[in-house]
Design a protein around this motif. Sequence first.
Motif, PDB file in Angstrom:
ATOM      1  N   PRO A   1      22.695 -65.679  44.337  1.00 47.60           N
ATOM      2  CA  PRO A   1      23.008 -66.260  43.036  1.00 47.60           C
ATOM      3  C   PRO A   1      23.794 -65.308  42.139  1.00 47.60           C
ATOM      4  O   PRO A   1      24.318 -65.699  41.109  1.00 47.60           O
ATOM      5  CB  PRO A   1      21.631 -66.563  42.455  1.00 47.60           C
ATOM      6  CG  PRO A   1      20.741 -65.529  43.074  1.00 47.60           C
ATOM      7  CD  PRO A   1      21.280 -65.293  44.450  1.00 47.60           C
TER       8      PRO A   1
ATOM      9  N   GLY B   1      28.094 -80.405  43.081  1.00 48.13           N
ATOM     10  CA  GLY B   1      27.584 -79.171  42.498  1.00 48.13           C
ATOM     11  C   GLY B   1      26.233 -78.745  43.024  1.00 48.13           C
ATOM     12  O   GLY B   1      25.571 -77.913  42.425  1.00 48.13           O
TER      13      GLY B   1
ATOM     14  N   GLN C   1      25.068 -74.031  44.460  1.00 48.79           N
ATOM     15  CA  GLN C   1      25.293 -73.255  43.240  1.00 48.79           C
ATOM     16  C   GLN C   1      25.255 -71.752  43.495  1.00 48.79           C
ATOM     17  O   GLN C   1      25.282 -70.971  42.562  1.00 48.79           O
ATOM     18  CB  GLN C   1      24.237 -73.640  42.198  1.00 48.79           C
ATOM     19  CG  GLN C   1      24.269 -75.118  41.833  1.00 48.79           C
ATOM     20  CD  GLN C   1      23.189 -75.482  40.834  1.00 48.79           C
ATOM     21  OE1 GLN C   1      22.660 -74.627  40.133  1.00 48.79           O
ATOM     22  NE2 GLN C   1      22.853 -76.755  40.755  1.00 48.79           N
ATOM     23  N   GLU C   2      25.182 -71.359  44.756  1.00 44.89           N
ATOM     24  CA  GLU C   2      25.128 -69.949  45.106  1.00 44.89           C
ATOM     25  C   GLU C   2      26.082 -69.697  46.268  1.00 44.89           C
ATOM     26  O   GLU C   2      26.606 -70.633  46.867  1.00 44.89           O
ATOM     27  CB  GLU C   2      23.692 -69.574  45.511  1.00 44.89           C
ATOM     28  CG  GLU C   2      22.662 -69.876  44.436  1.00 44.89           C
ATOM     29  CD  GLU C   2      21.236 -69.713  44.950  1.00 44.89           C
ATOM     30  OE1 GLU C   2      21.035 -69.848  46.181  1.00 44.89           O
ATOM     31  OE2 GLU C   2      20.346 -69.461  44.141  1.00 44.89           O
TER      32      GLU C   2
ATOM     33  N   PRO D   1      30.225 -71.940  46.052  1.00 42.61           N
ATOM     34  CA  PRO D   1      29.886 -73.066  45.174  1.00 42.61           C
ATOM     35  C   PRO D   1      31.076 -74.001  44.979  1.00 42.61           C
ATOM     36  O   PRO D   1      32.211 -73.546  44.815  1.00 42.61           O
ATOM     37  CB  PRO D   1      29.522 -72.382  43.848  1.00 42.61           C
ATOM     38  CG  PRO D   1      29.190 -70.980  44.210  1.00 42.61           C
ATOM     39  CD  PRO D   1      30.056 -70.642  45.377  1.00 42.61           C
TER      40      PRO D   1
ATOM     41  N   TYR E   1      33.644 -76.478  43.173  1.00 37.19           N
ATOM     42  CA  TYR E   1      34.214 -76.455  41.817  1.00 37.19           C
ATOM     43  C   TYR E   1      34.611 -77.871  41.388  1.00 37.19           C
ATOM     44  O   TYR E   1      34.617 -78.795  42.198  1.00 37.19           O
ATOM     45  CB  TYR E   1      35.407 -75.497  41.747  1.00 37.19           C
ATOM     46  CG  TYR E   1      36.489 -75.737  42.773  1.00 37.19           C
ATOM     47  CD1 TYR E   1      37.472 -76.722  42.586  1.00 37.19           C
ATOM     48  CD2 TYR E   1      36.567 -74.968  43.928  1.00 37.19           C
ATOM     49  CE1 TYR E   1      38.460 -76.932  43.517  1.00 37.19           C
ATOM     50  CE2 TYR E   1      37.564 -75.170  44.869  1.00 37.19           C
ATOM     51  CZ  TYR E   1      38.513 -76.152  44.660  1.00 37.19           C
ATOM     52  OH  TYR E   1      39.501 -76.364  45.600  1.00 37.19           O
TER      53      TYR E   1
ATOM     54  N   LYS F   1      28.862 -69.515  34.890  1.00 37.22           N
ATOM     55  CA  LYS F   1      28.174 -68.594  35.791  1.00 37.22           C
ATOM     56  C   LYS F   1      28.756 -68.679  37.197  1.00 37.22           C
ATOM     57  O   LYS F   1      29.005 -67.654  37.848  1.00 37.22           O
ATOM     58  CB  LYS F   1      26.679 -68.927  35.819  1.00 37.22           C
ATOM     59  CG  LYS F   1      25.876 -68.063  36.781  1.00 37.22           C
ATOM     60  CD  LYS F   1      24.429 -68.534  36.843  1.00 37.22           C
ATOM     61  CE  LYS F   1      23.656 -67.758  37.904  1.00 37.22           C
ATOM     62  NZ  LYS F   1      22.269 -68.261  38.052  1.00 37.22           N
ATOM     63  N   TRP F   2      28.993 -69.902  37.679  1.00 38.28           N
ATOM     64  CA  TRP F   2      29.558 -70.082  39.013  1.00 38.28           C
ATOM     65  C   TRP F   2      30.952 -69.455  39.087  1.00 38.28           C
ATOM     66  O   TRP F   2      31.287 -68.790  40.061  1.00 38.28           O
ATOM     67  CB  TRP F   2      29.666 -71.561  39.343  1.00 38.28           C
ATOM     68  CG  TRP F   2      28.348 -72.259  39.499  1.00 38.28           C
ATOM     69  CD1 TRP F   2      27.107 -71.684  39.569  1.00 38.28           C
ATOM     70  CD2 TRP F   2      28.144 -73.663  39.585  1.00 38.28           C
ATOM     71  NE1 TRP F   2      26.148 -72.649  39.697  1.00 38.28           N
ATOM     72  CE2 TRP F   2      26.748 -73.872  39.707  1.00 38.28           C
ATOM     73  CE3 TRP F   2      28.977 -74.774  39.577  1.00 38.28           C
ATOM     74  CZ2 TRP F   2      26.199 -75.144  39.830  1.00 38.28           C
ATOM     75  CZ3 TRP F   2      28.433 -76.030  39.699  1.00 38.28           C
ATOM     76  CH2 TRP F   2      27.049 -76.215  39.818  1.00 38.28           C
ATOM     77  N   LYS F   3      31.745 -69.668  38.040  1.00 40.93           N
ATOM     78  CA  LYS F   3      33.118 -69.160  38.053  1.00 40.93           C
ATOM     79  C   LYS F   3      33.142 -67.640  38.100  1.00 40.93           C
ATOM     80  O   LYS F   3      33.914 -67.037  38.848  1.00 40.93           O
ATOM     81  CB  LYS F   3      33.871 -69.667  36.817  1.00 40.93           C
ATOM     82  CG  LYS F   3      35.350 -69.315  36.839  1.00 40.93           C
ATOM     83  CD  LYS F   3      36.114 -70.017  35.729  1.00 40.93           C
ATOM     84  CE  LYS F   3      37.600 -69.708  35.822  1.00 40.93           C
ATOM     85  NZ  LYS F   3      38.373 -70.425  34.780  1.00 40.93           N
TER      86      LYS F   3
ATOM     87  N   VAL G   1      32.063 -66.458  41.684  1.00 36.57           N
ATOM     88  CA  VAL G   1      33.117 -66.646  42.680  1.00 36.57           C
ATOM     89  C   VAL G   1      34.253 -65.655  42.467  1.00 36.57           C
ATOM     90  O   VAL G   1      34.729 -65.015  43.414  1.00 36.57           O
ATOM     91  CB  VAL G   1      33.647 -68.102  42.638  1.00 36.57           C
ATOM     92  CG1 VAL G   1      34.925 -68.236  43.452  1.00 36.57           C
ATOM     93  CG2 VAL G   1      32.577 -69.055  43.155  1.00 36.57           C
TER      94      VAL G   1
END
Length: 215
Positions: A28, A72, A75-76, A94, A96, A108-110, A113
């Motif tokens: 994560p 989505g 998420q990790e 993850p 997009y 957070k995801w952006k 990555v």
Amino acid sequence: MTEQDNTDIIEEARKVFSGPIAFLKSAPALEFLPDMAVNEVAFAGRSNVGKSSLLNALTNRNTLARTSNTPGRTQELNFFDVGEPLRFRLVDMPGYGYAKAPKDVVRKWKFLVNDYLRGRAALKRTLVLIDSRHGIKEVDTDMLDMLDGAAVSYRIILTKADKIKASELEQVFVATAAAIRKRPAAHPDIIATSAEKGMGIPELRAAVLESVTQG
């Protein structure tokens, strides 16, 4: 590459993906990344592009990567070990373009990555999945920009190619090739696939193996 060389790597890739493949861990955040013991190939794509289904088809497993109709869900960064002894890793990134996700989650995801792409020496190539029914969309362009900025080699993989007519697929193929022609980090060759029908899966396996063994 000669036709025989191509045949050989497709056969070798078939054998590799018929062997041991196991989920390693989910990360994560960057501090949870595994060691860089072997090379990695990452899979990126818009939510609901069919990434999990393609990973399952690639590895000839039904449940290696979770499939869901809910965009989505991944998420990790999910890591999978390939080969015994370990030969390389697959990384499920993850999805997009997740319109329904909260903004702080998207942010957070952006960051996760982007930081992974820029700082992962073991990452040899990212495979960017594009839905063949829609071609490259704005959210895909953002991802390609991120990859170009990070100087990470990437290759376009068209998904769900069985869902459109052959003539339409050819049009998407040509348009996609034109869109990436001037992009510095893009591999020029595109692979059209269907997880459901098995189309392009042998070529995709070969492309993964080639990515982690070159140089």
